[in-house]
Design a protein around this motif. Structure first.
Motif, PDB file in Angstrom:
ATOM      1  N   SER A  20     -14.245 -30.489  -1.064  1.00  0.00           N
ATOM      2  CA  SER A  20     -14.950 -29.850   0.030  1.00  0.00           C
ATOM      3  C   SER A  20     -14.913 -28.334  -0.142  1.00  0.00           C
ATOM      4  CB  SER A  20     -14.285 -30.246   1.354  1.00  0.00           C
ATOM      5  OG  SER A  20     -14.900 -29.599   2.425  1.00  0.00           O
ATOM      6  N   VAL A  21     -16.041 -27.705   0.130  1.00  0.00           N
ATOM      7  CA  VAL A  21     -16.149 -26.252   0.124  1.00  0.00           C
ATOM      8  C   VAL A  21     -16.873 -25.866   1.406  1.00  0.00           C
ATOM      9  CG1 VAL A  21     -17.161 -24.238  -1.014  1.00  0.00           C
ATOM     10  CG2 VAL A  21     -16.260 -26.111  -2.398  1.00  0.00           C
ATOM     11  N   ALA A  22     -16.360 -24.863   2.112  1.00  0.00           N
ATOM     12  CA  ALA A  22     -16.992 -24.416   3.360  1.00  0.00           C
ATOM     13  C   ALA A  22     -17.248 -22.913   3.308  1.00  0.00           C
ATOM     14  CB  ALA A  22     -16.101 -24.755   4.547  1.00  0.00           C
ATOM     15  N   LEU A  23     -18.362 -22.504   3.907  1.00  0.00           N
ATOM     16  CA  LEU A  23     -18.705 -21.093   4.053  1.00  0.00           C
ATOM     17  C   LEU A  23     -18.803 -20.777   5.541  1.00  0.00           C
ATOM     18  CD1 LEU A  23     -21.668 -20.838   1.497  1.00  0.00           C
ATOM     19  CD2 LEU A  23     -19.322 -20.081   1.141  1.00  0.00           C
ATOM     20  N   HIS A  24     -18.205 -19.660   5.942  1.00  0.00           N
ATOM     21  CA  HIS A  24     -18.289 -19.231   7.348  1.00  0.00           C
ATOM     22  C   HIS A  24     -18.593 -17.742   7.383  1.00  0.00           C
ATOM     23  CE1 HIS A  24     -16.761 -23.051   8.738  1.00  0.00           C
ATOM     24  NE2 HIS A  24     -15.757 -22.947   7.877  1.00  0.00           N
ATOM     25  N   GLY A  25     -19.650 -17.374   8.085  1.00  0.00           N
ATOM     26  CA  GLY A  25     -20.014 -15.964   8.230  1.00  0.00           C
ATOM     27  C   GLY A  25     -20.255 -15.290   6.894  1.00  0.00           C
ATOM     28  N   SER A  26     -20.836 -16.019   5.946  1.00  0.00           N
ATOM     29  CA  SER A  26     -21.035 -15.498   4.593  1.00  0.00           C
ATOM     30  C   SER A  26     -22.422 -14.883   4.424  1.00  0.00           C
ATOM     31  CB  SER A  26     -20.857 -16.627   3.580  1.00  0.00           C
ATOM     32  OG  SER A  26     -19.560 -17.157   3.649  1.00  0.00           O
ATOM     33  N   ASP A  45     -25.064 -14.419   7.851  1.00  0.00           N
ATOM     34  CA  ASP A  45     -24.388 -15.313   8.803  1.00  0.00           C
ATOM     35  C   ASP A  45     -24.473 -16.767   8.349  1.00  0.00           C
ATOM     36  OD1 ASP A  45     -23.841 -13.103  10.457  1.00  0.00           O
ATOM     37  OD2 ASP A  45     -25.828 -13.258  11.348  1.00  0.00           O
ATOM     38  N   VAL A  46     -24.240 -16.994   7.064  1.00  0.00           N
ATOM     39  CA  VAL A  46     -24.347 -18.326   6.484  1.00  0.00           C
ATOM     40  C   VAL A  46     -23.172 -19.198   6.912  1.00  0.00           C
ATOM     41  CG1 VAL A  46     -24.372 -19.651   4.331  1.00  0.00           C
ATOM     42  CG2 VAL A  46     -25.648 -17.492   4.488  1.00  0.00           C
ATOM     43  N   GLU A  47     -23.521 -20.375   7.383  1.00  0.00           N
ATOM     44  CA  GLU A  47     -22.542 -21.429   7.669  1.00  0.00           C
ATOM     45  C   GLU A  47     -22.922 -22.594   6.776  1.00  0.00           C
ATOM     46  OE1 GLU A  47     -19.918 -21.183   9.810  1.00  0.00           O
ATOM     47  OE2 GLU A  47     -20.505 -19.102  10.181  1.00  0.00           O
ATOM     48  N   GLY A  48     -21.982 -23.096   6.018  1.00  0.00           N
ATOM     49  CA  GLY A  48     -22.335 -24.175   5.115  1.00  0.00           C
ATOM     50  C   GLY A  48     -21.144 -25.022   4.730  1.00  0.00           C
ATOM     51  N   ARG A  49     -21.452 -26.168   4.166  1.00  0.00           N
ATOM     52  CA  ARG A  49     -20.415 -27.098   3.740  1.00  0.00           C
ATOM     53  C   ARG A  49     -20.974 -27.975   2.626  1.00  0.00           C
ATOM     54  NH1 ARG A  49     -15.925 -27.717   5.867  1.00  0.00           N
ATOM     55  NH2 ARG A  49     -14.589 -29.458   5.481  1.00  0.00           N
ATOM     56  N   ALA A  50     -20.134 -28.249   1.629  1.00  0.00           N
ATOM     57  CA  ALA A  50     -20.446 -29.200   0.565  1.00  0.00           C
ATOM     58  C   ALA A  50     -19.249 -30.132   0.450  1.00  0.00           C
ATOM     59  CB  ALA A  50     -20.690 -28.482  -0.752  1.00  0.00           C
ATOM     60  N   GLU A  51     -19.524 -31.426   0.450  1.00  0.00           N
ATOM     61  CA  GLU A  51     -18.459 -32.422   0.365  1.00  0.00           C
ATOM     62  C   GLU A  51     -18.840 -33.485  -0.650  1.00  0.00           C
ATOM     63  OE1 GLU A  51     -17.711 -33.994   4.236  1.00  0.00           O
ATOM     64  OE2 GLU A  51     -16.805 -32.145   4.943  1.00  0.00           O
ATOM     65  N   SER A  62     -24.806 -28.935   3.509  1.00  0.00           N
ATOM     66  CA  SER A  62     -25.541 -28.404   4.653  1.00  0.00           C
ATOM     67  C   SER A  62     -25.324 -26.894   4.654  1.00  0.00           C
ATOM     68  CB  SER A  62     -25.053 -29.020   5.970  1.00  0.00           C
ATOM     69  OG  SER A  62     -23.703 -28.698   6.188  1.00  0.00           O
ATOM     70  N   LEU A  63     -26.369 -26.156   5.001  1.00  0.00           N
ATOM     71  CA  LEU A  63     -26.332 -24.708   4.944  1.00  0.00           C
ATOM     72  C   LEU A  63     -27.311 -24.171   5.971  1.00  0.00           C
ATOM     73  CD1 LEU A  63     -25.232 -22.400   2.930  1.00  0.00           C
ATOM     74  CD2 LEU A  63     -27.522 -22.506   1.968  1.00  0.00           C
ATOM     75  N   ALA A  64     -26.919 -23.148   6.689  1.00  0.00           N
ATOM     76  CA  ALA A  64     -27.818 -22.524   7.664  1.00  0.00           C
ATOM     77  C   ALA A  64     -27.538 -21.032   7.713  1.00  0.00           C
ATOM     78  CB  ALA A  64     -27.628 -23.148   9.046  1.00  0.00           C
TER      79      ALA A  64
END
Length: 174
Positions: A20-26, A45-51, A62-64
């Motif tokens: 799992s990799v997560a991005l917060h406020g990137s 303001d990227v929020e994302g996750r890869a699992e 998922s990425l926004a």
């Protein structure tokens, strides 16, 4: 369980996996210095996750985020290490001006786009690339001809990403 690194040539090798990799406020910046003019696209303001469950299985992503030039983007679906995609992107109010270098000399399109893009298959030769988009306040120029107003674009393409085949429908009647 933890495996200890063994001296070279003896015992089991160290095994390592990221699930799992997560991005917060990137922030993500795409710079294309080959395009003329150069293209720089920034997502803030990227929020994302890869699992993923294994290197052989597709990873769910998922990425926004918000584009610096205006609008927002959300992407979700799966990808593999081999480059096979099954993704959907939702665009809201994305300014087309930063993408103008990709349209070519005889084609210009400005305005704000919203809608969905879907890509499925190997990244270089997609099985399907679909678009259902609405461009508000569009200005379209093709050669000497021009149109203004909202434009709907629907595409069902496949094949080499540089030269795709399929159907493209542009509705500029409004």
């Amino acid at each position: 369980p933890r495996a200890k690194a063994a001296p070279s040539g003896s015992g089991p090798a160290l095994r390592f996996a990221v699930r799992s990799v997560a991005l917060h406020g990137s922030r993500i910046v795409w710079e294309d210095r080959v395009a003329t003019p150069n293209v720089a696209i920034e997502i803030r303001d990227v929020e994302g996750r890869a699992e993923g469950t294994s290197a052989d299985a597709p990873a769910a992503i998922s990425l926004a985020g918000a584009l610096a030039s205006g609008g927002s983007v959300r992407v979700g679906g799966t990808v593999t290490l081999a480059g096979t995609l099954d993704l959907e992107a939702t665009l809201e109010g994305v300014d087309l001006a930063p993408f103008s270098a990709y349209f070519g000399r005889d084609f210009a399109l400005t305005g704000r786009v919203g809608g969905a893009l879907r890509a499925r298959g190997p990244a270089g030769a997609l099985e399907a690339l679909e678009a259902d988009l609405e461009i508000a306040d569009a200005t379209l120029r093709v050669g000497e001809g021009a149109a203004q107003g909202p434009i709907a674009l629907e595409a069902r393409l496949h094949g080499d990403v540089a030269v795709p085949e399929g159907d493209l429908e542009v509705d500029a009647t409004r």
